[in-house]
Write an enzyme that holds these catalytic residues in place. Structure first.
Site: not given
Lengths: 522, 258
Positions: B209, B87, B237
């Site tokens: 996602d 991320s 995610h």
């Protein structure tokens, strides 16, 4: 009631998710809240039912925690639905690789309540922060007595808890506002607009803030703040105004204090006259005030010729640090001069006479003093020596620096302070003074330091004098004061005497002879 | 910070994303411990990190976090590393590798998003108002967390593999720091940094996602020259938690071929 009825009739939203997060089943309450159509089950991810903020939160915080811990309790999220948003409390359980079971309880009332709690807490925190800033500033201001001190407290608060990156303090003078001091990286804080400095803190269009500092009668100064640190919330103008009121009063007080200290200084300086320079004796004097400018000490030095031609050296220190101490110092100095001049007695007898005069005339103070007389009999003169005779009333011992030899502190058994009793037995001490010898009389500010004792200070003094005794007298005095100037806790008065040989003219380095014009010895 | 595996192995540094801590890697990192020197750490303000080290000014941009990564790798005193960032940490790794390419052998970017906010000709997935909404949601939950975090942690008796030390710190964050981190995560724009990367990169993208849509993964891949894009079957995610085996296989596969 059948199982499907129990599922659909439950007064809360119920969901089952596949391990990948897709909605596998939802009960009636949930479809009512979210408007989830029956054919969307199996295609919709749980995050899609949430507000966008809730979805991010689910993906980044909640789903990972659920995966790792197997359970989530009482998490606040909002569902999106045809009737708008529905705040819910979420509880979820899962097993590794198994489905996720979720129960959602409507929490609209609870959310309203929590929002109120949150804003109440924020308000309380804001007030607590305000009180803390005010407390810090008030405590700081109560400890300072000068405009410098007030400015430093203000600047520290402005660039600290008040959140400015730069701040400046302007003080009011007869000619308008004058920049007093600045802190921070802002090169040019604008000059405050005096017309606009009437009522409380004002934000200017350029992002700076002007805060007038009101005294009891008129404007005492202005605090300007600039370049507020980026993440800091906006300046709290009511707090600034309250800080400014405190500071204005502190500036009033500082001005009074400085005025009174100024008068005391003038009075004190008027007593510290240039010493006589008789014949082959060279005298040097120094007076160095302590770092805190508003404090006036009762220290003094004096050097004069008596009627009989003897030279007198006096250094003393009156208890107290105010205009009263300065006034008493003047009285004692003049008593001692007058008595010594007319009585032509030894220092011990003169000091006893001063004791009596102080008692009889009601001079209400105590002082430490060393009175020293330089004498010379005709025999002494023929032998090329002089004699010093002194008496010490509780004062630091004078130092004798032989021309060739080690400086020595002329320590004698302690005697009472001047003014203690009218009938004190005082003692004279004497010492031969050879050409080239130096005597140093001083007040305790020279050797007393915070965090160190008097013995340490005296050792330092003797050591320094030993290493610099060959220097000219004026240089020697400068050297001593330079060394102590940065960490002075108290005023220092110095009086140094050097005996030059009488077989040669007074040396040029000693400067000219200086005596009162009408003195009998001239 | 913790390091496991053979000291002589090629070092792998795992960086967690916004929302959790190094515990995110617990099903992934061990798979590399037999062959690599595996390092995991918590960003400042997360997990077991020292919140006192937090400096608002420094961490106002992702570069502050990237500087920390550089510092960690330098402190390890090891040869160039394989950096695995999830991320926002994928972008932190990008910034760190641009600053110090000599410290990096490979970048593995898991669910990266160089700009979460929509822009002209670019769809990051979110609007400014939606980021505000996230902050509000977080704030609403911290109120509850303060009192309930302990029972939540104790309420996992059927997962004995979670050591108490780990659970007590897992996903715990200083609320003020987490708020700042959310701001910098969702309001940064690091698209321009992608073409400056000189280290080979693997972009790992989930098939669905909400935080990093497929087109964002493609955008990252297209702007990283010489990068490889792998789209996992996994959704969500956090493939490091939902599909660790698939993620491990993809990384292994890439490293073997490199």
């Amino acid at each position: 009631m059948s199982t499907p009825d129990r599922w659909d009739a439950a007064p809360c939203g119920l969901l089952v998710l596949d391990p990948d997060g897709t909605v596998a089943a939802a009960n009636d309450q949930l479809t009512t809240w979210t408007g989830l159509a029956g054919d969307a089950v199996g295609r919709t991810r749980f995050g899609d039912l949430l507000s966008v903020g809730g979805r991010i939160y689910w993906e980044t915080h909640l789903a990972p925690r659920l995966q790792l811990e197997g359970r989530l309790d009482e998490v606040t999220v909002e569902l999106r639905g045809p009737q708008g948003r529905v705040p819910v409390l979420l509880t979820a359980v899962t097993d590794p690789g198994g489905p996720v079971r979720i129960a959602l309880h409507g929490a609209a009332e609870r959310m309203r309540f929590e929002r109120e709690l949150r804003s109440a807490r924020q308000a309380a925190q804001q007030w607590a922060d305000r009180v803390a800033v005010l407390q810090t500033v008030t405590a700081g201001l109560s400890r300072v007595s000068t405009a410098d001190g007030v400015a430093q407290v203000l600047l520290a608060a402005a660039t600290g808890p008040l959140g400015a990156t730069s701040a400046a303090v302007w003080t009011a003078t007869a000619d308008g506002l004058r920049l007093h001091s600045v802190r921070g990286d802002h090169p040019t804080l604008p000059t405050p607009d005096v017309v606009g400095t009437g009522e409380g803190a004002v934000s200017a269009a350029d992002g700076t803030v002007q805060v007038p500092l009101p005294g009891a009668e008129d404007l005492r100064g202005v605090l300007t703040l600039a370049h507020l640190a980026a993440p800091t919330p906006e300046l709290d103008l009511p707090v600034l105004t309250a800080v400014a009121q405190q500071a204005g009063i502190a500036l009033d007080r500082a001005r009074l204090h400085e005025q009174s200290a100024g008068v005391a200084r003038v009075l004190q300086r008027s007593m510290l006259t240039a010493p006589v320079q008789p014949d082959h004796l060279e005298l040097a004097t120094r007076y160095l005030p302590a770092a805190e400018d508003a404090v006036v000490g009762g220290d003094w030095y004096d050097a004069f010729l008596c009627q009989d031609g003897t030279t007198w050296l006096v250094v003393g220190d009156v208890a107290g640090h105010d205009i009263g101490a300065a006034a008493v110092m003047g009285q004692i100095r003049n008593l001692l001069r007058g008595i010594a001049y007319t009585q032509q007695q030894s220092p011990a007898r003169v000091l006893t006479a001063v004791d009596q005069a102080m008692a009889g005339l009601g001079v209400p103070s105590l002082a430490t003093v060393v009175a020293l007389r330089v004498e010379q009999t005709p025999d002494d003169r023929a032998a090329g020596v002089r004699r010093v005779r002194w008496s010490n009333a509780g004062h630091p011992a004078p130092v004798h620096i032989p021309r060739h030899g080690t400086p020595a502190s002329l320590t004698t058994p302690p005697e009472l302070l001047l003014g203690a009793f009218p009938d004190v037995e005082r003692t004279d001490h004497e010492l031969d003074l050879h050409p080239g010898d130096t005597m140093l009389l001083y007040t305790d500010g020279l050797t007393e330091r915070r965090h160190s004792d008097l013995d340490t200070g005296t050792r330092w003094l003797l050591d320094t004098l030993g290493r610099h005794s060959a220097e000219r007298l004026e240089d020697l005095c400068d050297h001593l004061l330079r060394t102590v100037a940065d960490h002075l806790d108290d005023d220092v008065a110095l009086l140094a005497l050097r005996a030059h040989t009488e077989d040669a003219p007074r040396p040029a380095e000693a400067g000219p002879v200086r005596l009162p014009e009408d003195h009998p010895a001239t | 910070m913790s390091a496991r595996g053979p000291a002589t192995g090629v070092p792998m540094v795992f960086a967690h994303g916004f929302g959790c801590d190094q515990g995110m890697w617990r099903h992934v990192a061990p798979a590399f411990e037999t062959t690599h020197r595996v390092v995991t750490f918590d960003h400042v303000g997360a997990g077991g990190s020292d919140a006192a080290a937090y400096d608002r000014q420094k961490y106002a941009t992702l570069q502050g976090y990237a500087d920390d990564v550089v510092e960690i790798i330098e402190a390890l005193g090891v040869p160039p590393v394989v950096f695995v960032g999830h991320s926002v940490s994928a972008m932190i790794g990008v910034l760190a590798s641009v600053a110090r390419p000599d410290l990096f052998r490979h970048l593995v970017l898991v669910a990266p998003n160089p700009r979460f906010l929509d822009d002209e000709g670019y769809r990051g997935g979110f609007t400014d108002a939606e980021v505000d909404e996230l902050l509000e949601t977080m704030e609403g939950n911290y109120l509850g967390w303060s009192a309930t975090i302990a029972p939540v942690i104790m309420g996992a008796p059927d997962r004995p593999e979670l050591g108490e030390e780990l659970t007590s710190s897992f996903c715990r964050a200083d609320p003020a720091i987490a708020r700042d981190f959310a701001q910098v995560t969702f309001r940064s724009d690091n698209r321009a940094d992608l073409p400056r990367v000189t280290v080979p990169a693997l972009v790992v993208q989930c098939s669905s996602d909400a935080l990093a849509p497929l087109e964002v993964g493609t955008y990252v891949h297209e702007h990283l020259s010489g990068s490889e894009l792998v789209v996992l079957a996994a959704t969500g995610h956090c493939p490091n938690l939902s599909a660790p085996a698939e993620l491990v296989a993809a990384v292994h596969d890439h490293l073997d071929r490199a």
